[in-house]
Write a protein that holds these residues in place. Structure first.
Motif, PDB file in Angstrom:
ATOM      1  N   PHE A  11       2.433   9.046   2.240  1.00  0.00           N
ATOM      2  CA  PHE A  11       2.008   9.712   3.306  1.00  0.00           C
ATOM      3  C   PHE A  11       2.932  10.723   4.155  1.00  0.00           C
ATOM      4  CE2 PHE A  11      -1.307   6.044   4.582  1.00  0.00           C
ATOM      5  CZ  PHE A  11      -1.716   5.722   3.038  1.00  0.00           C
ATOM      6  N   PRO A  12       2.020  11.394   4.987  1.00  0.00           N
ATOM      7  CA  PRO A  12       2.518  12.515   5.903  1.00  0.00           C
ATOM      8  C   PRO A  12       3.461  11.937   6.326  1.00  0.00           C
ATOM      9  CG  PRO A  12       0.430  12.588   5.271  1.00  0.00           C
ATOM     10  CD  PRO A  12       0.371  11.622   5.596  1.00  0.00           C
ATOM     11  N   ASP A  13       3.630  10.997   6.946  1.00  0.00           N
ATOM     12  CA  ASP A  13       4.728  10.080   7.431  1.00  0.00           C
ATOM     13  C   ASP A  13       6.108  10.022   7.820  1.00  0.00           C
ATOM     14  OD1 ASP A  13       2.225   8.286   9.678  1.00  0.00           O
ATOM     15  OD2 ASP A  13       2.275   8.443   7.677  1.00  0.00           O
ATOM     16  N   THR A  38      -4.050   4.792  -1.752  1.00  0.00           N
ATOM     17  CA  THR A  38      -5.486   5.097  -1.732  1.00  0.00           C
ATOM     18  C   THR A  38      -6.107   5.808  -1.433  1.00  0.00           C
ATOM     19  OG1 THR A  38      -3.890   6.062   0.416  1.00  0.00           O
ATOM     20  CG2 THR A  38      -3.762   4.239   0.678  1.00  0.00           C
ATOM     21  N   LYS A  39      -5.838   6.644  -2.899  1.00  0.00           N
ATOM     22  CA  LYS A  39      -6.726   7.684  -3.127  1.00  0.00           C
ATOM     23  C   LYS A  39      -6.887   8.061  -4.955  1.00  0.00           C
ATOM     24  CE  LYS A  39      -7.010   9.729   1.565  1.00  0.00           C
ATOM     25  NZ  LYS A  39      -6.347  11.679   1.915  1.00  0.00           N
ATOM     26  N   ILE A  40      -7.865   7.961  -5.510  1.00  0.00           N
ATOM     27  CA  ILE A  40      -7.624   8.434  -7.397  1.00  0.00           C
ATOM     28  C   ILE A  40      -7.101   9.893  -7.243  1.00  0.00           C
ATOM     29  CG2 ILE A  40      -9.861   8.411  -7.760  1.00  0.00           C
ATOM     30  CD1 ILE A  40      -7.363   6.272  -9.417  1.00  0.00           C
ATOM     31  N   ILE A  62      -8.006   2.930  -5.674  1.00  0.00           N
ATOM     32  CA  ILE A  62      -9.064   3.588  -4.162  1.00  0.00           C
ATOM     33  C   ILE A  62      -9.379   2.386  -2.724  1.00  0.00           C
ATOM     34  CG2 ILE A  62     -11.026   4.977  -3.811  1.00  0.00           C
ATOM     35  CD1 ILE A  62     -11.863   5.200  -6.134  1.00  0.00           C
ATOM     36  N   HIS A  63      -8.145   2.502  -1.602  1.00  0.00           N
ATOM     37  CA  HIS A  63      -8.445   1.633  -0.946  1.00  0.00           C
ATOM     38  C   HIS A  63      -9.928   2.025  -0.150  1.00  0.00           C
ATOM     39  CE1 HIS A  63      -7.950   0.434   3.573  1.00  0.00           C
ATOM     40  NE2 HIS A  63      -6.681   0.040   3.402  1.00  0.00           N
ATOM     41  N   PRO A  64     -10.584   0.512   0.196  1.00  0.00           N
ATOM     42  CA  PRO A  64     -11.828   0.531   1.182  1.00  0.00           C
ATOM     43  C   PRO A  64     -12.245   1.653   1.632  1.00  0.00           C
ATOM     44  CG  PRO A  64     -10.694  -1.153   1.771  1.00  0.00           C
ATOM     45  CD  PRO A  64      -9.733  -1.190   0.474  1.00  0.00           C
ATOM     46  N   LEU A  78      -9.542   3.353 -14.521  1.00  0.00           N
ATOM     47  CA  LEU A  78      -7.525   3.368 -13.376  1.00  0.00           C
ATOM     48  C   LEU A  78      -7.215   2.553 -14.666  1.00  0.00           C
ATOM     49  CD1 LEU A  78     -10.162   1.314 -10.409  1.00  0.00           C
ATOM     50  CD2 LEU A  78      -9.072   3.307 -10.346  1.00  0.00           C
ATOM     51  N   ALA A  79      -7.715   2.067 -15.635  1.00  0.00           N
ATOM     52  CA  ALA A  79      -6.693   1.312 -16.506  1.00  0.00           C
ATOM     53  C   ALA A  79      -5.936   2.696 -17.068  1.00  0.00           C
ATOM     54  CB  ALA A  79      -7.490   0.671 -17.975  1.00  0.00           C
ATOM     55  N   ARG A  80      -6.882   3.917 -17.201  1.00  0.00           N
ATOM     56  CA  ARG A  80      -5.753   5.404 -18.382  1.00  0.00           C
ATOM     57  C   ARG A  80      -4.631   4.989 -17.638  1.00  0.00           C
ATOM     58  NH1 ARG A  80      -5.556  10.301 -18.492  1.00  0.00           N
ATOM     59  NH2 ARG A  80      -6.475   9.949 -16.306  1.00  0.00           N
ATOM     60  N   ILE A  81      -4.874   5.720 -16.051  1.00  0.00           N
ATOM     61  CA  ILE A  81      -3.956   6.093 -15.185  1.00  0.00           C
ATOM     62  C   ILE A  81      -3.005   5.138 -15.239  1.00  0.00           C
ATOM     63  CG2 ILE A  81      -3.381   7.116 -13.210  1.00  0.00           C
ATOM     64  CD1 ILE A  81      -6.206   7.319 -12.784  1.00  0.00           C
ATOM     65  N   ALA A  82      -3.110   3.423 -15.458  1.00  0.00           N
ATOM     66  CA  ALA A  82      -2.360   2.307 -14.930  1.00  0.00           C
ATOM     67  C   ALA A  82      -2.225   2.434 -16.430  1.00  0.00           C
ATOM     68  CB  ALA A  82      -3.520   1.679 -14.917  1.00  0.00           C
ATOM     69  N   SER A  83      -1.722   3.150 -17.363  1.00  0.00           N
ATOM     70  CA  SER A  83      -0.907   3.103 -18.339  1.00  0.00           C
ATOM     71  C   SER A  83       0.277   3.596 -18.343  1.00  0.00           C
ATOM     72  CB  SER A  83      -1.379   3.321 -19.923  1.00  0.00           C
ATOM     73  OG  SER A  83      -2.285   4.849 -19.984  1.00  0.00           O
ATOM     74  N   HIS A  84       0.339   4.777 -17.395  1.00  0.00           N
ATOM     75  CA  HIS A  84       1.734   4.572 -17.306  1.00  0.00           C
ATOM     76  C   HIS A  84       2.745   4.134 -16.712  1.00  0.00           C
ATOM     77  CE1 HIS A  84       5.377   7.724 -14.674  1.00  0.00           C
ATOM     78  NE2 HIS A  84       4.716   7.970 -15.225  1.00  0.00           N
ATOM     79  N   PRO A  85       4.300   4.181 -17.028  1.00  0.00           N
ATOM     80  CA  PRO A  85       5.394   3.375 -17.313  1.00  0.00           C
ATOM     81  C   PRO A  85       5.343   2.985 -15.495  1.00  0.00           C
ATOM     82  CG  PRO A  85       5.206   4.718 -18.326  1.00  0.00           C
ATOM     83  CD  PRO A  85       4.602   5.577 -17.916  1.00  0.00           C
ATOM     84  N   LYS A  86       5.331   4.230 -14.867  1.00  0.00           N
ATOM     85  CA  LYS A  86       5.618   3.467 -13.131  1.00  0.00           C
ATOM     86  C   LYS A  86       4.740   2.926 -12.505  1.00  0.00           C
ATOM     87  CE  LYS A  86      10.095   4.928 -11.719  1.00  0.00           C
ATOM     88  NZ  LYS A  86      10.536   4.143 -10.778  1.00  0.00           N
ATOM     89  N   VAL A  87       3.400   2.219 -13.197  1.00  0.00           N
ATOM     90  CA  VAL A  87       2.371   1.980 -12.812  1.00  0.00           C
ATOM     91  C   VAL A  87       2.869   0.604 -12.524  1.00  0.00           C
ATOM     92  CG1 VAL A  87      -0.152   1.975 -11.683  1.00  0.00           C
ATOM     93  CG2 VAL A  87       0.918   3.997 -12.299  1.00  0.00           C
ATOM     94  N   VAL A  88       2.363  -0.464 -11.580  1.00  0.00           N
ATOM     95  CA  VAL A  88       2.732  -1.760 -11.656  1.00  0.00           C
ATOM     96  C   VAL A  88       1.233  -2.492 -11.803  1.00  0.00           C
ATOM     97  CG1 VAL A  88       5.170  -1.113 -12.294  1.00  0.00           C
ATOM     98  CG2 VAL A  88       3.939  -1.805  -9.784  1.00  0.00           C
ATOM     99  N   GLY A  89       0.417  -1.879 -10.601  1.00  0.00           N
ATOM    100  CA  GLY A  89      -0.798  -2.393  -9.994  1.00  0.00           C
ATOM    101  C   GLY A  89      -1.834  -2.148  -9.877  1.00  0.00           C
ATOM    102  N   ILE A  90      -2.883  -2.857  -9.715  1.00  0.00           N
ATOM    103  CA  ILE A  90      -4.888  -1.717  -9.537  1.00  0.00           C
ATOM    104  C   ILE A  90      -4.803  -2.554  -7.760  1.00  0.00           C
ATOM    105  CG2 ILE A  90      -6.290  -1.128  -9.973  1.00  0.00           C
ATOM    106  CD1 ILE A  90      -5.214  -0.881 -12.341  1.00  0.00           C
ATOM    107  N   GLY A  91      -5.433  -1.275  -6.929  1.00  0.00           N
ATOM    108  CA  GLY A  91      -5.202  -0.955  -6.059  1.00  0.00           C
ATOM    109  C   GLY A  91      -4.290   0.199  -5.187  1.00  0.00           C
ATOM    110  N   GLU A  92      -4.101  -0.062  -4.100  1.00  0.00           N
ATOM    111  CA  GLU A  92      -5.422  -1.435  -2.752  1.00  0.00           C
ATOM    112  C   GLU A  92      -6.842  -1.292  -2.849  1.00  0.00           C
ATOM    113  OE1 GLU A  92      -4.641  -1.648   1.791  1.00  0.00           O
ATOM    114  OE2 GLU A  92      -3.339  -0.280   1.131  1.00  0.00           O
ATOM    115  N   THR A  93      -7.437  -2.612  -3.060  1.00  0.00           N
ATOM    116  CA  THR A  93      -8.694  -2.373  -3.309  1.00  0.00           C
ATOM    117  C   THR A  93      -9.451  -3.703  -2.032  1.00  0.00           C
ATOM    118  OG1 THR A  93     -10.920  -2.811  -4.841  1.00  0.00           O
ATOM    119  CG2 THR A  93      -8.548  -3.753  -5.352  1.00  0.00           C
TER     120      THR A  93
END
Length: 273
Positions: A11-13, A38-40, A62-64, A78-93
C-alpha cells in the motif's frame, strides 16, 4: 515464531519507509510477513515485493470492495497466478455489507471463484467478512460440501456463531489489533472459545493499529501487542503462544517456509518496489 499473517505492505502508506518498517518488525522478532493482495490488476506488483525479501510472502486475489471494479477473474486464472513460488494464499476475498463498495452479487460471484481456486490449488482461502455473517457462513458451508478447501476468517470481528460455523468446516480464525481495543469485549470472548491450534495473529497494517498505538499507522512490528493479549487471555506465556500460532500458520499456509535470513539480515534494496 512470531508471524504477521495479514498485512498490506504494497500500500502507498509504506512507500517512503518500507525498509524501516520491515527492519522494525525483525527487531521485535517478526520472522515472516504475509502481504495480502486486494487487486488482481496489481498482482505483478505484490509478487515483486515478496520476491525482494526473504521474509515476505504474498497472496493473490480481489478484495470484496474491488469486486465490482476489478476484471472478473476465473478460478483458473487465480490458480495460474498462484503457481508462483511466493504466492501462498488465495484472497483476500469475501463479503463486506458495511461499506458495500461493490454490489453484493458481484461480491458473491468473486467469493465463489476464489473458493474454487482455493479448492483447486489447496492454497488457503483468506476471508474478509464484515456485517455479512449469515451469507459468509452459508456460502462457505455450501462450497465445502462440493469439496474441502483450507482457509481462515481474517481480522475476526463477528460473534461466536460465525466463529463456530467456520471452525466446524475446518477453518482458522485470525485476530488483529481490534482485539486490544477497550470496547472489543465480544472479540475477546470469541478468543476464549477458539482452540489454540486454530488461532493466527495479524496486523492488517496499515489499518487498525492496536493499543497502545491506536490512531497511528499500523505496521507489522505491532503484531506483538495482539499476540501478548491473546497469550494473556489463554493464560499461557507469550513465547508459548507465538510458538503455537507460528506452527498454526505453517500448518495452514503449507506452501510457505520459514525464512533463511535472521532478524538482523540485510534489508533488500527495494524501496521503489
Amino acid at each position: 515464531m512470531l508471524i504477521d499473517s495479514h498485512c498490506h505492505l504494497d500500500f502507498p502508506d509504506f512507500i517512503e519507509d518500507r525498509d524501516d518498517v520491515i527492519r522494525r518488525a525483525r527487531e521485535v522478532g517478526v520472522r515472516l510477513m504475509l502481504t495480502i493482495s486486494t487487486k488482481i490488476t496489481e498482482a505483478d506488483k505484490i509478487i515483486s515485493l515478496a520476491e525482494a525479501y526473504d521474509d515476505i510472502v504474498c497472496s493473490i486475489g480481489i478484495h470484496p470492495h474491488e469486486a465490482g471494479r476489478e476484471p472478473e477473474t476465473t478460478a483458473e486464472e487465480l490458480a495460474r497466478i498462484a503457481s508462483h513460488p511466493k504466492v501462498v494464499g488465495i484472497g483476500e476475498t469475501g463479503l463486506d455489507y458495511y461499506y458495500e463498495h461493490s454490489p453484493r452479487e458481484a461480491q458473491k460471484k468473486n467469493f465463489q471463484a476464489h473458493i474454487a481456486a482455493s479448492r483447486d490449488t489447496n492454497l488457503p482461502l483468506i476471508v474478509h467478512a464484515r456485517d455479512a455473517d449469515t451469507d459468509t457462513a452459508m456460502i462457505l458451508e455450501q462450497e465445502v460440501a462440493k469439496g474441502r478447501f483450507p482457509g481462515l476468517i481474517h481480522c475476526f470481528t463477528a460473534g461466536p456463531e460465525l466463529a463456530e460455523r467456520a471452525l466446524n468446516i475446518g477453518m482458522y480464525i485470525s485476530f488483529s489489533g481490534i482485539a486490544t481495543f477497550k470496547n472489543a469485549k465480544e472479540i475477546r470472548d470469541v478468543i476464549e472459545i477458539v482452540p489454540l491450534d486454530r488461532i493466527l495473529v495479524e496486523t492488517d497494517a496499515p489499518f487498525l493499529a492496536p493499543t497502545p498505538h491506536r490512531g497511528k499507522r499500523n505496521e507489522p512490528s505491532f503484531v506483538r501487542h495482539t499476540a501478548e493479549l491473546i497469550a494473556n487471555i489463554k493464560n499461557i506465556s507469550y513465547q508459548e503462544f507465538i510458538d503455537i500460532s507460528g506452527t498454526n500458520f505453517f500448518n495452514l499456509f503449507s506452501k510457505a517456509s520459514p525464512p533463511k535470513i535472521s532478524n538482523q539480515s540485510h534489508i533488500a534494496s527495494s524501496s521503489n518496489t
